[in-house]
Write a protein that holds these residues in place. Structure first.
Motif, PDB file in Angstrom:
ATOM      1  N   GLU A 142       7.792  19.416 -13.661  1.00  0.00           N
ATOM      2  CA  GLU A 142       8.306  18.799 -12.440  1.00  0.00           C
ATOM      3  C   GLU A 142       8.480  17.284 -12.594  1.00  0.00           C
ATOM      4  OE1 GLU A 142       7.668  20.845  -9.213  1.00  0.00           O
ATOM      5  OE2 GLU A 142       8.446  19.392  -7.800  1.00  0.00           O
ATOM      6  N   THR A 145      11.718  16.717 -14.254  1.00  0.00           N
ATOM      7  CA  THR A 145      12.869  17.018 -13.402  1.00  0.00           C
ATOM      8  C   THR A 145      13.233  15.824 -12.531  1.00  0.00           C
ATOM      9  OG1 THR A 145      12.320  19.361 -13.328  1.00  0.00           O
ATOM     10  CG2 THR A 145      13.716  18.530 -11.554  1.00  0.00           C
ATOM     11  N   ASN A 149      16.497  13.332 -12.810  1.00  0.00           N
ATOM     12  CA  ASN A 149      17.453  13.130 -11.716  1.00  0.00           C
ATOM     13  C   ASN A 149      17.701  11.635 -11.496  1.00  0.00           C
ATOM     14  OD1 ASN A 149      17.409  15.877 -11.450  1.00  0.00           O
ATOM     15  ND2 ASN A 149      16.234  15.911  -9.549  1.00  0.00           N
ATOM     16  N   ASN A 376      19.099  25.466  -6.995  1.00  0.00           N
ATOM     17  CA  ASN A 376      18.509  24.328  -7.695  1.00  0.00           C
ATOM     18  C   ASN A 376      19.176  23.036  -7.228  1.00  0.00           C
ATOM     19  OD1 ASN A 376      17.426  22.443  -9.367  1.00  0.00           O
ATOM     20  ND2 ASN A 376      17.986  23.450 -11.285  1.00  0.00           N
ATOM     21  N   SER A 378      18.676  20.175  -8.025  1.00  0.00           N
ATOM     22  CA  SER A 378      18.799  19.186  -9.112  1.00  0.00           C
ATOM     23  C   SER A 378      20.031  19.427  -9.973  1.00  0.00           C
ATOM     24  CB  SER A 378      17.542  19.225  -9.985  1.00  0.00           C
ATOM     25  OG  SER A 378      16.406  18.822  -9.257  1.00  0.00           O
TER      26      SER A 378
END
Length: 752
Positions: A142, A145, A149, A376, A378
Motif C-alpha cells: 500500500e 501504491t 500515484n 482500482n 489508482s
C-alpha cells in the motif's frame, strides 16, 4: 442492505466521506472494550488479525479466527505489534534537519511547516531540473501504491519498490514461462523439493502450517537442498548441503535424467508446452556425473531423487521460494524449477501447482458475476513514458523485462554518481531502509551526499532517514485505515484500532495532502481513504461494512483444479453453469489459459533469446558466487525480525539483539578461530566486523548471517552499531535478465 438505505442511514450529505461514523470500528464494542479486525504489517505477508482494545489502548493481538487458514495464530513479530505501537523511540512529530547531513541534529516542526517545505523544494527542483530528477522508493504494498500515484502525478518515471532486492525473479519467471503467477499446493502434495525456502523462519503462517503438517506426515517426503542446516532442513526427510549458487546445475541434471529416460508427463508436455527440442539440447550434457563436482551431490543420489519425484508426480511441488536472489544465474535457476514442474505435469493438479481462484477468476469460470469484484481508483495514474535512470522497460536496456513501477534499486547509486542518463537532485522514500536492504552501501552513501533534498517517511528513524532533510512520521498500522485487498477467494481490509499517538499521519494522507498543496491532484478522484474504499467497492456498502466489522470476507467455494475431474464434478454440483465446459475426460481444458506469446508453457522463450542470447533456454552462465574468495557469505530471515524493520522493537530486541556469523566448526578450528571471536569479512566492496558462531550445521565453504543488523542510527541506541550490515559487502551488479540483487557473495576472513 441496499446502497440507498445505507447512505440514508449514514446521513449522507453528498460526500462519501460521511460514511465514516457508521463504519467506525467503534460501533463493534463491548463497553470500553472492543475487538477490531484488521491486517498485520509486521512483515509483508499481511495476516488477518484481531486487536483487543481497552480504553482506546491496544492490549493484545491474535490471528483473526474468522480466517480459517490461520485462525488465531500470529508469529512473534505479529504479536509484537502492540510493543511497536507504544515504543518510546517511535517518531511522533515531523522533523527538519538543522545540522549537517547525517549529523543527527533535528528540530520538531508542525505538519504545515514540514509539508510546505517538501512541496516548495519539490516544485523548485521540478521547475529547475525537471520532474525526472526526483526518485521515489518504497517497499511494495500500500505504501508503494500511494507513493507511486503521487510520483506519477508529479511527473517522475523513477519509481522503485523492493522487488529487485527480493521476489523479482520468481515473479518474472512465472510470467515468462506460464504467463502469470501460480500457487503451490503444499497441503495436498506428496513430495516437496525445497531450495532453502525457509517458511519456518521467514514465516508465512498459512504456508508454514501446511508445510509443518506435510513434514510431520508419514506418507510424504520433504527434500531440502541448502548449504545451511536451517529450521526447514531440520524438519526434512532428507537434507542435501548443496554448494551455494549451484542449484541450477542440480536442476539441469534432474531434467537431463527425466528427458534421457523419458520419465516425464509426455501427454501434458505435448499438449501444453513448446520448446522441448531446445530444452533437450540445453541439458544434453548436464549429466548426474557432470554436476557432482559442481554441487557436491553424488550422481547416484540425484538419480534416486529423479526417480522418486517422477513416481510421486503429479502430487509434487518443486518450490521456487520467495527471495530468489542467490546468484547471477538466478533467472536460469528459477526457470529450471518452473520447467521441472511442467515436466511432472502437476499444473492444475491437486498436490501440484495451480492458478489462484480469486473472485474475478471464479466469475469467469462460472460465466456469471456471482462474487463482488473491485475497481482500482489508482489505475488512472500512469508512469510517465520518459526515460528512467535504470532503463527499466526500455528497448535495448539490460532491465527491459523489469516493471517500470518497481525498477532496479542497485542502479540508483551509480546513476546519481555518474549523472547518467541525467542528474538526480532529490529522493523521496517511504518505509524502506535502502542502506541496509540494498547492495553496495558505501556507493549509496556517496550518492546520497550528492543530492540537494531528501524526504523520508517512516515509523522510526533509520539509516536512510538519518540522512534526510525532512522526516515525516507515519502512523503505525494499528492507527490507520487502508484500502481493500484480495485474499484467496475474498477480501480483507486494514482497520484503525486506536487513535494516533502523537502527531503522525498515514502514508495515504501524507501523499494526498502533498498532491493537493502542489496542485498536482487533477487525477485524484478521492480525498479520504473512505472515499478510496468506496470507489474500490463500487458502492457495495454491504461488502465494506462487513470488512469493517470482520476485517475479512471470504466465500465458501469448493476447491477447484482445472485438470482434476473429481474436484470439477463437486464444483459443478454448486455451480452447474460450468457443465457445458467440462471435457469428455472430466477436465476443464477450455479454461486453461497461458498468457504467454505462444499461449503455451514456454520451455524455450524466444523473446528472451532475442534480447539476451543463450538465455532463452537453460544454461549455467555465471553461477559461481565465490569469485576466488575462500568463503561464500549467505544470508536469510529469522522468525524474530523482519529484514531491517523490527530490530528496535523492545520485546523482539530482547529476544534477538544481534546476529553472529555461522561458520563450520571444523573449518573454524583449522583457521584458529573459536566461538565468539571477532573477525572481519571483506571483499572488493567493503569490510564488516562480525562475531563468529561455530556450528556443524553449515558447509565448510559457507558462512551465514541473519539480515537486518549492523544499523547506523544513533537515535536508536539499542541497535546502533550492533551486529553487521551484510549489504556492505554486496556488489551492485545484478543477475541476468531479471536484474535481481545477488545476496550470496564471496568473502575472506581476517582476525579483527
Amino acid at each position: 442492505m441496499q446502497r440507498r438505505e445505507f447512505l440514508k442511514g449514514s446521513a449522507f450529505l453528498g460526500s462519501l466521506a460521511c460514511i465514516n461514523p457508521v463504519l467506525s470500528a467503534n460501533a463493534f464494542t463491548n463497553g470500553d472494550k472492543k475487538s477490531v479486525f484488521s491486517v498485520c504489517e509486521m512483515c509483508s505477508t499481511r495476516c488477518p488479525i484481531e486487536i483487543s482494545v481497552k480504553d482506546n489502548k491496544g492490549v493484545f493481538i491474535n490471528g483473526n479466527p474468522k480466517f480459517s487458514t490461520n485462525k488465531t495464530s500470529v508469529c512473534a513479530r505479529g504479536g509484537a505489534g502492540i510493543n511497536q505501537l507504544y515504543d518510546k523511540n517511535r517518531l511522533i512529530k515531523p522533523l527538519i534537519r538543522v545540522g549537517k547531513r547525517g549529523e543527527n541534529k533535528w528540530r520538531e516542526a508542525s505538519w504545515d511547516e514540514a509539508l510546505n517545505l517538501v512541496a516548495t523544494k519539490l516544485n523548485e527542483i521540478k521547475e529547475k531540473h525537471g520532474a525526472s530528477s526526483v526518485i521515489f522508493t518504497s517497499k511494495a504494498g500500500e505504501s508503494h501504491t500511494h507513493m507511486s500515484n503521487f510520483a506519477c502525478a508529479y511527473g517522475s518515471p523513477n519509481i522503485f519498490s523492493h522487488y529487485s532486492s527480493c521476489p523479482i525473479t520468481y515473479n518474472m519467471v512465472l510470467e515468462h514461462t506460464y504467463g502469470g503467477g501460480l500457487s503451490r499446493d503444499f497441503a495436498n502434495a506428496k513430495y516437496i523439493v525445497n531450495f532453502g525456502h525457509n517458511l519456518f523462519e521467514g514465516i508465512v503462517i498459512s504456508d508454514a502450517k501446511k508445510l509443518a503438517k506435510f513434514a510431520a506426515a508419514s506418507d510424504t517426503k520433504l527434500l531440502v537442498l541448502e548449504p545451511r542446516f536451517s529450521v526447514v532442513a531440520a524438519k526434512a526427510d532428507e537434507w542435501l548441503p548443496i554448494k551455494p549458487g549451484t542449484d541450477v546445475a542440480f536442476l539441469m541434471a534432474l531434467i537431463h535424467i527425466w528427458l534421457r529416460d523419458e520419465k516425464y508427463d509426455k501427454e501434458f508436455v505435448n499438449e501444453y508446452c513448446i520448446g522441448l527440442d531446445e530444452l533437450k539440447a540445453s541439458v544434453k550434457d548436464t549429466s548426474p556425473k557432470w554436476q557432482e563436482s559442481i554441487t557436491g551431490i553424488s550422481a547416484d543420489t540425484i538419480e534416486r531423487i529423479a526417480d522418486e519425484i517422477y513416481k510421486a508426480a503429479p502430487k509434487v511441488v518443486i518450490d521456487w521460494g520467495h527471495k530468489t536472489t542467490t546468484t547471477y544465474a538466478e533467472y536460469q535457476r528459477t526457470r529450471a524449477i518452473a520447467i521441472a514442474n511442467a515436466l511432472m505435469g502437476n499444473y492444475e493438479k491437486k498436490g501440484g501447482i495451480h492458478t489462484s481462484k480469486n473472485t474475478n477468476t471464479l466469475n469467469k469460470i462460472i460465466g456469471e458475476d456471482i462474487f463482488p469484484t473491485l475497481d482500482n481508483p489508482s489505475n488512472v495514474f500512469k508512469v510517465p513514458n520518459t526515460p528512467r535512470i535504470d532503463g527499466a522497460g526500455e528497448d535495448g536496456n539490460k532491465n527491459y523485462f523489469v516493471s517500470r513501477k518497481h525498477g532496479v534499486l542497485m542502479d540508483i547509486a551509480p546513476a546519481i554518481l555518474s549523472k547518467k542518463p541525467y542528474p538526480i537532485k532529490a529522493w523521496v522514500n517511504t518505509r524502506f531502509n535502502h542502506l541496509v536492504n540494498v547492495a553496495n552501501v558505501n556507493e549509496s552513501l556517496k550518492a546520497i551526499n550528492e543530492l540537494d533534498f531528501i524526504v523520508s517517511i517512516d515509523i522510526y528513524l533509520n539509516d536512510f532517514s538519518n540522512l534526510a532533510d525532512v522526516v515525516l512520521p507515519e502512523s503505525s498500522y494499528l492507527e490507520r485505515d487502508e484500502s481493500i485487498l484480495s485474499v484467496g477467494n475474498g477480501y480483507y481490509m486494514r482497520n484503525k484500532a486506536v487513535e494516533v499517538i502523537g502527531d503522525t499521519k498515514s502514508g495515504f494522507d501524507i501523499f494526498r495532502k502533498l498532491a493537493s498543496m502542489m496542485k498536482i491532484d487533477e487525477l485524484y478522484t478521492y480525498t479520504t481513504i473512505d472515499e478510496y474504499r468506496m470507489q474500490q467497492a463500487k458502492g457495495n456498502v454491504d461488502l465494506l461494512a462487513n470488512l469493517k466489522k470482520d476485517g475479512i470476507v471470504t466465500y465458501k467455494v469448493p476447491s477447484l483444479y482445472l485438470r482434476e475431474p473429481k474436484t470439477i464434478k463437486e464444483f459443478a454440483k454448486t455451480y452447474p453453469q460450468i457443465k457445458d465446459k467440462i471435457d469428455s475426460n472430466g477436465e476443464l481444458s477450455s479454461l486453461i489459459n497461458f498468457k504467454t506469446p505462444s499461449k503455451k508453457i514456454e520451455l524455450f522463450i524466444e523473446k528472451v533469446e532475442n534480447l539476451f542470447p543463450t538465455h532463452g533456454c537453460l544454461n549455467t552462465t555465471d553461477y559461481d558466487v565465490f569469485k576466488n574468495h575462500e568463503f561464500c557469505l549467505t544470508s536469510g530471515k529469522t522468525p524474530i525480525h523482519t529484514n531491517a524493520h523490527t530490530q528496535n522493537i523492545p520485546i523482539l530486541n530482547e529476544l534477538m539483539s544481534e546476529s553472529p556469523v555461522w561458520i563450520n566448526e571444523t573449518k573454524a578450528k583449522e583457521l584458529g578461530f573459536k566461538d565468539g571471536d571477532l573477525v572481519y569479512l571483506e571483499n572488493e566492496f567493503g569490510k564488516i566486523q562480525v562475531k563468529l558462531m561455530l556450528t556443524q550445521g553449515i558447509r565448510p565453504d559457507t558462512l551465514f548471517i541473519y539480515h537486518g543488523f549492523g544499523r547506523n542510527t544513533p537515535a536508536l541506541k539499542n541497535i546502533h552499531e550492533i551486529g553487521a550490515n551484510d549489504s556492505i559487502v554486496l556488489g551492485s551488479r545484478s543477475g541476468y535478465v531479471c536484474s535481481t540483487m545477488v545476496t550470496n557473495i564471496g568473502v575472506d576472513i581476517k582476525r579483527a
